[in-house]
Design a protein around this motif. Structure first.
Motif, PDB file in Angstrom:
ATOM      1  N   CYS A 195       1.487 -11.489  12.763  1.00  0.00           N
ATOM      2  CA  CYS A 195       1.181 -11.182  11.369  1.00  0.00           C
ATOM      3  C   CYS A 195       2.159 -11.964  10.510  1.00  0.00           C
ATOM      4  O   CYS A 195       3.362 -11.668  10.482  1.00  0.00           O
ATOM      5  N   ALA A 196       1.642 -12.986   9.846  1.00  0.00           N
ATOM      6  CA  ALA A 196       2.459 -13.812   8.971  1.00  0.00           C
ATOM      7  C   ALA A 196       2.431 -13.231   7.564  1.00  0.00           C
ATOM      8  O   ALA A 196       1.345 -13.018   7.007  1.00  0.00           O
ATOM      9  N   ALA A 197       3.610 -12.973   7.033  1.00  0.00           N
ATOM     10  CA  ALA A 197       3.718 -12.351   5.713  1.00  0.00           C
ATOM     11  C   ALA A 197       4.241 -13.346   4.693  1.00  0.00           C
ATOM     12  O   ALA A 197       5.210 -14.058   4.952  1.00  0.00           O
ATOM     13  N   SER A 198       3.609 -13.389   3.550  1.00  0.00           N
ATOM     14  CA  SER A 198       4.115 -14.198   2.445  1.00  0.00           C
ATOM     15  C   SER A 198       4.276 -13.295   1.231  1.00  0.00           C
ATOM     16  O   SER A 198       3.543 -12.321   1.067  1.00  0.00           O
ATOM     17  N   GLY A 199       5.255 -13.630   0.413  1.00  0.00           N
ATOM     18  CA  GLY A 199       5.509 -12.819  -0.770  1.00  0.00           C
ATOM     19  C   GLY A 199       6.093 -11.460  -0.456  1.00  0.00           C
ATOM     20  O   GLY A 199       6.050 -10.553  -1.291  1.00  0.00           O
ATOM     21  N   TYR A 200       6.687 -11.315   0.730  1.00  0.00           N
ATOM     22  CA  TYR A 200       7.181 -10.017   1.170  1.00  0.00           C
ATOM     23  C   TYR A 200       8.579 -10.173   1.737  1.00  0.00           C
ATOM     24  O   TYR A 200       8.839 -11.089   2.514  1.00  0.00           O
ATOM     25  N   THR A 201       9.453  -9.239   1.364  1.00  0.00           N
ATOM     26  CA  THR A 201      10.832  -9.253   1.841  1.00  0.00           C
ATOM     27  C   THR A 201      11.000  -8.173   2.897  1.00  0.00           C
ATOM     28  O   THR A 201      10.694  -7.003   2.642  1.00  0.00           O
ATOM     29  N   TYR A 202      11.492  -8.548   4.074  1.00  0.00           N
ATOM     30  CA  TYR A 202      11.608  -7.589   5.159  1.00  0.00           C
ATOM     31  C   TYR A 202      12.736  -6.590   4.944  1.00  0.00           C
ATOM     32  O   TYR A 202      12.641  -5.452   5.376  1.00  0.00           O
ATOM     33  N   SER A 203      13.777  -7.013   4.274  1.00  0.00           N
ATOM     34  CA  SER A 203      14.946  -6.157   4.137  1.00  0.00           C
ATOM     35  C   SER A 203      14.579  -4.845   3.481  1.00  0.00           C
ATOM     36  O   SER A 203      13.972  -4.815   2.415  1.00  0.00           O
ATOM     37  N   ARG A 204      14.944  -3.736   4.141  1.00  0.00           N
ATOM     38  CA  ARG A 204      14.715  -2.381   3.637  1.00  0.00           C
ATOM     39  C   ARG A 204      13.243  -2.156   3.286  1.00  0.00           C
ATOM     40  O   ARG A 204      12.905  -1.567   2.258  1.00  0.00           O
ATOM     41  N   ASN A 205      12.384  -2.618   4.167  1.00  0.00           N
ATOM     42  CA  ASN A 205      10.949  -2.392   4.020  1.00  0.00           C
ATOM     43  C   ASN A 205      10.392  -1.893   5.331  1.00  0.00           C
ATOM     44  O   ASN A 205      11.114  -1.730   6.322  1.00  0.00           O
ATOM     45  N   CYS A 206       9.104  -1.672   5.361  1.00  0.00           N
ATOM     46  CA  CYS A 206       8.467  -1.097   6.529  1.00  0.00           C
ATOM     47  C   CYS A 206       7.144  -1.808   6.772  1.00  0.00           C
ATOM     48  O   CYS A 206       6.402  -2.096   5.826  1.00  0.00           O
ATOM     49  N   MET A 207       6.863  -2.093   8.042  1.00  0.00           N
ATOM     50  CA  MET A 207       5.569  -2.669   8.408  1.00  0.00           C
ATOM     51  C   MET A 207       4.958  -1.880   9.538  1.00  0.00           C
ATOM     52  O   MET A 207       5.659  -1.155  10.260  1.00  0.00           O
ATOM     53  N   GLY A 208       3.666  -2.028   9.689  1.00  0.00           N
ATOM     54  CA  GLY A 208       2.982  -1.272  10.726  1.00  0.00           C
ATOM     55  C   GLY A 208       1.785  -2.011  11.283  1.00  0.00           C
ATOM     56  O   GLY A 208       1.327  -3.014  10.711  1.00  0.00           O
ATOM     57  N   TRP A 209       1.321  -1.523  12.418  1.00  0.00           N
ATOM     58  CA  TRP A 209       0.075  -1.984  13.025  1.00  0.00           C
ATOM     59  C   TRP A 209      -0.845  -0.774  13.173  1.00  0.00           C
ATOM     60  O   TRP A 209      -0.409   0.299  13.623  1.00  0.00           O
ATOM     61  N   PHE A 210      -2.087  -0.990  12.800  1.00  0.00           N
ATOM     62  CA  PHE A 210      -3.130   0.013  12.974  1.00  0.00           C
ATOM     63  C   PHE A 210      -4.292  -0.627  13.716  1.00  0.00           C
ATOM     64  O   PHE A 210      -4.383  -1.858  13.799  1.00  0.00           O
ATOM     65  N   ARG A 211      -5.188   0.188  14.213  1.00  0.00           N
ATOM     66  CA  ARG A 211      -6.391  -0.348  14.844  1.00  0.00           C
ATOM     67  C   ARG A 211      -7.576   0.550  14.518  1.00  0.00           C
ATOM     68  O   ARG A 211      -7.407   1.751  14.238  1.00  0.00           O
ATOM     69  N   GLN A 212      -8.733  -0.038  14.576  1.00  0.00           N
ATOM     70  CA  GLN A 212      -9.942   0.708  14.266  1.00  0.00           C
ATOM     71  C   GLN A 212     -11.073   0.230  15.158  1.00  0.00           C
ATOM     72  O   GLN A 212     -11.442  -0.950  15.124  1.00  0.00           O
ATOM     73  N   ALA A 213     -11.589   1.142  15.941  1.00  0.00           N
ATOM     74  CA  ALA A 213     -12.741   0.858  16.785  1.00  0.00           C
ATOM     75  C   ALA A 213     -14.006   1.221  16.021  1.00  0.00           C
ATOM     76  O   ALA A 213     -13.968   2.042  15.103  1.00  0.00           O
ATOM     77  N   PRO A 214     -15.145   0.638  16.375  1.00  0.00           N
ATOM     78  CA  PRO A 214     -16.402   0.938  15.673  1.00  0.00           C
ATOM     79  C   PRO A 214     -16.698   2.429  15.675  1.00  0.00           C
ATOM     80  O   PRO A 214     -16.622   3.086  16.710  1.00  0.00           O
ATOM     81  N   GLY A 215     -16.994   2.944  14.493  1.00  0.00           N
ATOM     82  CA  GLY A 215     -17.327   4.351  14.366  1.00  0.00           C
ATOM     83  C   GLY A 215     -16.150   5.287  14.402  1.00  0.00           C
ATOM     84  O   GLY A 215     -16.325   6.511  14.367  1.00  0.00           O
ATOM     85  N   GLN A 216     -14.937   4.730  14.484  1.00  0.00           N
ATOM     86  CA  GLN A 216     -13.730   5.552  14.562  1.00  0.00           C
ATOM     87  C   GLN A 216     -12.890   5.376  13.296  1.00  0.00           C
ATOM     88  O   GLN A 216     -13.037   4.401  12.574  1.00  0.00           O
ATOM     89  N   GLU A 217     -12.014   6.344  13.074  1.00  0.00           N
ATOM     90  CA  GLU A 217     -11.077   6.214  11.960  1.00  0.00           C
ATOM     91  C   GLU A 217      -9.974   5.227  12.322  1.00  0.00           C
ATOM     92  O   GLU A 217      -9.716   4.965  13.495  1.00  0.00           O
ATOM     93  N   ARG A 218      -9.334   4.726  11.295  1.00  0.00           N
ATOM     94  CA  ARG A 218      -8.212   3.816  11.526  1.00  0.00           C
ATOM     95  C   ARG A 218      -7.086   4.604  12.194  1.00  0.00           C
ATOM     96  O   ARG A 218      -6.691   5.673  11.726  1.00  0.00           O
ATOM     97  N   GLU A 219      -6.551   4.040  13.243  1.00  0.00           N
ATOM     98  CA  GLU A 219      -5.563   4.729  14.077  1.00  0.00           C
ATOM     99  C   GLU A 219      -4.231   3.991  14.021  1.00  0.00           C
ATOM    100  O   GLU A 219      -4.170   2.766  14.189  1.00  0.00           O
ATOM    101  N   TRP A 220      -3.179   4.740  13.839  1.00  0.00           N
ATOM    102  CA  TRP A 220      -1.835   4.157  13.812  1.00  0.00           C
ATOM    103  C   TRP A 220      -1.421   3.729  15.215  1.00  0.00           C
ATOM    104  O   TRP A 220      -1.657   4.449  16.186  1.00  0.00           O
TER     105      TRP A 220
END
Length: 129
Positions: free
Chosen positions: A22-47
């Motif tokens: 995941c390439a980020a632009s315009g974003y500073t990592y210091s004192r921030n938070c990132m995450g990954w989620f996934r979503q299968a067909p017909g399912q809610e987005r899952e952390w």
């Protein structure tokens, strides 16, 4: 303006590995938070995983379903984060999304979609048995 661009998805057999980026632009990592989620067909987005970036070290969190198999990491020189996925299972099949938040989050594990301000377009992961 923050932009997140995921890559690295694909099709693998069960037991295989993939690394999402995941390439980020315009974003500073210091004192921030990132995450990954996934979503299968017909399912809610899952952390899947989150990580707080702070001066004292990065705190990573993982869903029980991926703990021990997935690793969230960062390359400071490339402004890119990675999700290394090993021992993949068919149930890992989903569209995977990178997310970023303004500010770190310590009150609880940052694992809800509403915890994040920015999202990538997603990259598809398909695991066959």
């Amino acid at each position: 303006q923050v932009q997140l661009v995921e890559s690295g998805g694909g099709s693998v057999q069960a037991g295989g590995s993939l690394t999402l980026s995941c390439a980020a632009s315009g974003y500073t990592y210091s004192r921030n938070c990132m995450g990954w989620f996934r979503q299968a067909p017909g399912q809610e987005r899952e952390w899947v995983s989150s990580i707080n970036f702070d001066g004292g070290g990065n705190s990573a969190y993982y869903a029980d379903s991926v703990k021990g198999r997935f690793t969230f990491s960062r390359d400071n020189t490339k402004n890119t984060v990675y999700l290394q996925m090993n021992s993949l299972k068919p149930e890992d099949t989903a569209m995977y999304y990178c997310a970023a938040r303004n500010g770190a989050y310590y009150y609880r594990v940052p694992g809800l979609p509403d915890d994040f301000n920015y999202w990538g377009q997603g990259t598809q992961v398909t695991v066959s048995s």
